[in-house]
Design an enzyme around this catalytic site. Structure first.
Site, PDB file in Angstrom:
ATOM      1  N   ASP A 199      -1.612  -1.396   3.198  1.00  0.00           N
ATOM      2  CA  ASP A 199      -2.052  -0.458   4.239  1.00  0.00           C
ATOM      3  C   ASP A 199      -3.576  -0.475   4.367  1.00  0.00           C
ATOM      4  O   ASP A 199      -4.134   0.201   5.235  1.00  0.00           O
ATOM      5  CB  ASP A 199      -1.477   0.950   4.026  1.00  0.00           C
ATOM      6  CG  ASP A 199      -1.847   1.555   2.689  1.00  0.00           C
ATOM      7  OD1 ASP A 199      -2.582   0.911   1.924  1.00  0.00           O
ATOM      8  OD2 ASP A 199      -1.400   2.688   2.393  1.00  0.00           O
ATOM      9  N   SER A 200      -4.241  -1.293   3.548  1.00  0.00           N
ATOM     10  CA  SER A 200      -5.675  -1.559   3.748  1.00  0.00           C
ATOM     11  C   SER A 200      -5.904  -2.129   5.150  1.00  0.00           C
ATOM     12  O   SER A 200      -7.024  -2.117   5.656  1.00  0.00           O
ATOM     13  CB  SER A 200      -6.199  -2.534   2.692  1.00  0.00           C
ATOM     14  OG  SER A 200      -5.388  -3.684   2.629  1.00  0.00           O
TER      15      SER A 200
ATOM     16  N   ASP B 104       3.418  -2.454   1.721  1.00  0.00           N
ATOM     17  CA  ASP B 104       3.081  -1.074   1.380  1.00  0.00           C
ATOM     18  C   ASP B 104       3.925  -0.085   2.173  1.00  0.00           C
ATOM     19  O   ASP B 104       4.096  -0.256   3.398  1.00  0.00           O
ATOM     20  CB  ASP B 104       1.603  -0.801   1.730  1.00  0.00           C
ATOM     21  CG  ASP B 104       0.712  -0.852   0.507  1.00  0.00           C
ATOM     22  OD1 ASP B 104       1.225  -0.757  -0.628  1.00  0.00           O
ATOM     23  OD2 ASP B 104      -0.514  -0.995   0.692  1.00  0.00           O
TER      24      ASP B 104
ATOM     25  N   LYS C 292       5.648  -1.430  -2.128  1.00  0.00           N
ATOM     26  CA  LYS C 292       4.712  -0.802  -3.072  1.00  0.00           C
ATOM     27  C   LYS C 292       4.543   0.656  -2.669  1.00  0.00           C
ATOM     28  O   LYS C 292       4.472   0.970  -1.479  1.00  0.00           O
ATOM     29  CB  LYS C 292       3.364  -1.529  -3.056  1.00  0.00           C
ATOM     30  CG  LYS C 292       2.313  -0.875  -3.976  1.00  0.00           C
ATOM     31  CD  LYS C 292       1.155  -1.797  -4.280  1.00  0.00           C
ATOM     32  CE  LYS C 292       0.124  -1.897  -3.174  1.00  0.00           C
ATOM     33  NZ  LYS C 292      -0.482  -0.604  -2.792  1.00  0.00           N
TER      34      LYS C 292
ATOM     35  N   GLU D 124       2.420   4.435  -3.954  1.00  0.00           N
ATOM     36  CA  GLU D 124       1.367   4.995  -4.792  1.00  0.00           C
ATOM     37  C   GLU D 124       1.838   6.285  -5.467  1.00  0.00           C
ATOM     38  O   GLU D 124       2.396   7.148  -4.802  1.00  0.00           O
ATOM     39  CB  GLU D 124       0.123   5.298  -3.944  1.00  0.00           C
ATOM     40  CG  GLU D 124      -0.468   4.070  -3.285  1.00  0.00           C
ATOM     41  CD  GLU D 124      -1.704   4.398  -2.437  1.00  0.00           C
ATOM     42  OE1 GLU D 124      -2.205   5.544  -2.469  1.00  0.00           O
ATOM     43  OE2 GLU D 124      -2.170   3.475  -1.741  1.00  0.00           O
TER      44      GLU D 124
ATOM     45  N   GLU E 209      -5.532   0.243  -9.892  1.00  0.00           N
ATOM     46  CA  GLU E 209      -6.741   0.117  -9.073  1.00  0.00           C
ATOM     47  C   GLU E 209      -7.826   1.070  -9.582  1.00  0.00           C
ATOM     48  O   GLU E 209      -7.567   2.249  -9.882  1.00  0.00           O
ATOM     49  CB  GLU E 209      -6.411   0.456  -7.601  1.00  0.00           C
ATOM     50  CG  GLU E 209      -7.647   0.396  -6.706  1.00  0.00           C
ATOM     51  CD  GLU E 209      -7.339   0.437  -5.213  1.00  0.00           C
ATOM     52  OE1 GLU E 209      -6.163   0.472  -4.831  1.00  0.00           O
ATOM     53  OE2 GLU E 209      -8.316   0.432  -4.431  1.00  0.00           O
TER      54      GLU E 209
HETATM   55  O1  KIV Z   1      -3.491  -1.754   0.682  1.00  0.00           O
HETATM   56  C1  KIV Z   1      -3.972  -2.555  -0.122  1.00  0.00           C
HETATM   57  O2  KIV Z   1      -4.595  -3.550   0.220  1.00  0.00           O
HETATM   58  C2  KIV Z   1      -3.789  -2.269  -1.547  1.00  0.00           C
HETATM   59  C3  KIV Z   1      -4.559  -3.099  -2.517  1.00  0.00           C
HETATM   60  C4  KIV Z   1      -5.970  -2.691  -2.509  1.00  0.00           C
HETATM   61  C5  KIV Z   1      -3.960  -3.087  -3.870  1.00  0.00           C
HETATM   62  O3  KIV Z   1      -3.059  -1.398  -1.896  1.00  0.00           O
END
Ligand code: KIV
Length: 284
Positions: free
Chosen positions: A60-61, A99, A129, A131, A198
C-alpha cells in the site's frame, strides 16, 4: 507406482510461481537470505523476475509513491487488486504478496477473510500482508485456516501513522521491544508464514528472527533478519529528496528520467526528433 505419482505431481505443478512458501521457509532453514521488493505494475514485475527477486510486494506504499498521498491510509482494496493483477500478469517466477489496505481487515475476522480472499481470487496474489499483532490475531488465524497465507507486519506499521505520531522507529525502549517480541510470537502462533519487521533497532530484529521459526523480512530492521525488502522507487532513487538511513539507492533514476525528458524536449524543439530513420517512408 508411488514414484510415478510423485513425478506426475511435480511435473503437473508447472503453472505456479517458482518461489513457493515452502521454498521461502527452506531459505530460512538453509540460512539463505530472502529478497523482496515492492512492485506495482507488469513492466516492473517482468524486470524483477529477470533479476530473480524472490518475492514481490504489491504494497500500500503505492498510495505514496504512485498516487502521491502523504500516507498509505487512502488506498482501497480495489486499487490494490488493480495493481496486483498487473503484477501477476508480468511475473511467473516470484512469490506475490498483496497488502490488505487500512480498514479492510481490522473490523472482524470475517471482513479479513472476505477481502483477503479477493486479493487471491481477483488480484492473483499468492499471499496477503496485514499490519498488527494482538488486535488482528483472529484475522490471521481465520485467513490461514481458510487457506489464505498471511504475512504479518510489526514494528513501524504505516497504517498506524497517526497513533505512532509519524513514521518513527518502534521498539526503542524495553517495554516497547518486549511488546513487539510478544506480538511476533503471537503472529507466528496464529498461523502467519512470514513476518515483515519494519523500523526497529537491529538487536530487536535479530532477537525476533532467532526466536521465530518463520522467516522474517526486514526494512530498516538491521542486518540479521532472514530477508530484506525495499520500496523499488527508493532503491532506484526516483525521489532525490527522500534519503532515509535504511535505504540504499542503487541508481539515481529520478535524475536520469529528468535528463532524458529534457533531451527529448530539446530534440523536438530543434527539429532533431524524429530523424529520417524514425519516420515511415512512402512505399511504391
Ligand atoms: O507497503 C509497503 O511497501 C510495505 C513495505 C514497506 C514493507 O509494507
Amino acid at each position: 507406482m508411488l514414484i510415478r505419482a510423485a513425478t506426475f505431481f511435480q511435473e503437473s505443478n508447472m503453472s505456479g510461481p517458482s518461489i513457493t512458501i515452502p521454498a521461502l521457509q527452506q531459505k530460512k532453514t538453509a540460512g539463505e537470505r530472502i529478497t523482496m521488493l515492492t512492485c506495482y505494475d507488469a513492466t516492473f514485475a517482468r524486470l524483477l523476475d529477470r533479476a530473480e527477486v524472490d518475492a514481490l510486494l504489491v504494497g500500500d506504499s503505492l498510495g505514496m509513491v504512485v498516487q502521491g498521498h502523504e500516507n498509505t491510509l487512502p488506498v482501497t482494496l480495489d486499487e490494490i487488486i488493480y495493481h496486483c493483477r498487473a503484477v501477476a500478469r508480468g511475473s511467473s517466477h516470484a512469490h506475490i504478496v498483496a497488502d490488505l489496505p487500512f480498514m479492510t481487515y481490522q473490523t472482524s475476522p470475517e471482513q479479513a477473510v472476505d477481502n483477503a480472499g479477493r486479493l487471491l481470487k481477483d488480484g492473483g496474489a499468492h499471499a496477503v500482508k496485514m499490519e498488527g499483532g494482538a488486535s488482528i490475531r483472529e484475522q490471521i488465524r481465520r485467513c490461514s485456516e481458510a487457506g489464505i497465507p498471511v504475512m504479518g507486519h510489526l514494528g513501524l506499521t504505516p497504517q498506524s501513522v497517526h497513533k505512532m505520531g509519524g513514521h518513527k522507529v518502534q521498539g526503542k525502549n524495553r517495554i516497547q521491544a518486549e511488546k513487539i517480541l510478544t506480538e511476533a510470537r503471537m503472529v507466528e502462533e496464529a498461523g502467519a508464514y512470514s513476518l515483515v519487521l519494519e523500523g526497529v533497532p537491529e538487536a530487536l530484529g535479530q532477537l525476533i528472527t532467532e526466536e521465530l521459526s518463520i522467516p522474517t523480512i526486514g526494512i530498516g530492521a538491521g542486518r540479521y533478519t532472514d530477508g530484506q525488502v525495499l520500496v523499488i522507487y527508493d532503491l532506484l532513487g526516483m525521489d532525490p529528496d527522500f534519503q532515509p538511513r535504511f535505504v540504499r539507492r542503487y541508481m539515481e533514476l529520478g535524475d536520469q528520467i529528468v535528463d532524458a525528458a529534457k533531451a527529448y524536449c530539446d530534440d523536438v524543439k530543434h527539429g532533431h526528433f524524429p530523424n529520417d530513420h524514425e519516420v515511415f517512408l512512402k512505399t511504391g
